[in-house]
Design an enzyme around this catalytic site. Structure first.
Site, PDB file in Angstrom:
ATOM      1  N   GLU A   1       1.630   6.318  -7.186  1.00  0.00           N
ATOM      2  CA  GLU A   1       0.589   7.285  -7.547  1.00  0.00           C
ATOM      3  C   GLU A   1       1.097   8.716  -7.426  1.00  0.00           C
ATOM      4  O   GLU A   1       0.814   9.557  -8.288  1.00  0.00           O
ATOM      5  CB  GLU A   1      -0.651   7.082  -6.680  1.00  0.00           C
ATOM      6  CG  GLU A   1      -1.418   5.830  -7.025  1.00  0.00           C
ATOM      7  CD  GLU A   1      -2.657   5.630  -6.159  1.00  0.00           C
ATOM      8  OE1 GLU A   1      -2.855   6.386  -5.175  1.00  0.00           O
ATOM      9  OE2 GLU A   1      -3.420   4.703  -6.462  1.00  0.00           O
TER      10      GLU A   1
ATOM     11  N   GLU B   1       0.839  -1.211   0.000  1.00  0.00           N
ATOM     12  CA  GLU B   1       0.000   0.000   0.000  1.00  0.00           C
ATOM     13  C   GLU B   1       0.870   1.256   0.000  1.00  0.00           C
ATOM     14  O   GLU B   1       0.569   2.235  -0.682  1.00  0.00           O
ATOM     15  CB  GLU B   1      -0.945  -0.010   1.199  1.00  0.00           C
ATOM     16  CG  GLU B   1      -1.995   1.073   1.168  1.00  0.00           C
ATOM     17  CD  GLU B   1      -2.958   0.954  -0.004  1.00  0.00           C
ATOM     18  OE1 GLU B   1      -3.069   1.936  -0.774  1.00  0.00           O
ATOM     19  OE2 GLU B   1      -3.596  -0.094  -0.160  1.00  0.00           O
TER      20      GLU B   1
END
Length: 122
Positions: free
Chosen positions: A72, A65
């Protein structure tokens, strides 16, 4: 090239984790489930091996994560416009998190369902 002392590098890493927790919904969800598994682990008295598997899976999912969030951020830094390669980078990183989360759920079920069934059949 000068490298920062270890304690500063550790501080940067902790800062990254905190920023991710503050800004990303999905890591909060993973952390809630991790906390619930820890509680269940104590209630069902997991073996050392079962704890090791759970801890490894916690680390895997949370680490992926964090990497997903980093990818991102880098993609968003490079372009604000839609680009097919940006979509591939983001979607692939998210897919890695999803696969690890699904594997963790399956392994969690393998560990906990027999314990729950033995408790219910008392």
């Amino acid at each position: 090239m000068h490298k920062d002392p270890f304690y500063k590098s550790l501080g940067y890493a902790i800062s990254g984790i905190i920023q991710c927790i503050q800004k990303e919904r999905n890591i909060k969800i993973h952390l809630v489930f991790m906390f619930l598994v820890i509680i269940c682990g104590f209630l069902f008295r997991l073996s050392i091996t079962e704890w090791l598997v759970c801890i490894l899976l916690f680390g895997l999912v949370i680490s992926l994560e964090l990497v997903n969030t980093a990818i991102e951020a880098v993609v968003d830094l490079c372009t604000q416009e839609y680009h097919p390669l940006a979509k591939i980078a983001k979607d692939t990183a998210a897919g890695a998190v999803l696969i690890s989360a699904i594997a963790s759920v399956v392994i969690g079920l393998i560990i906990f369902v027999p314990k729950i069934l033995s408790l219910v059949s008392l």
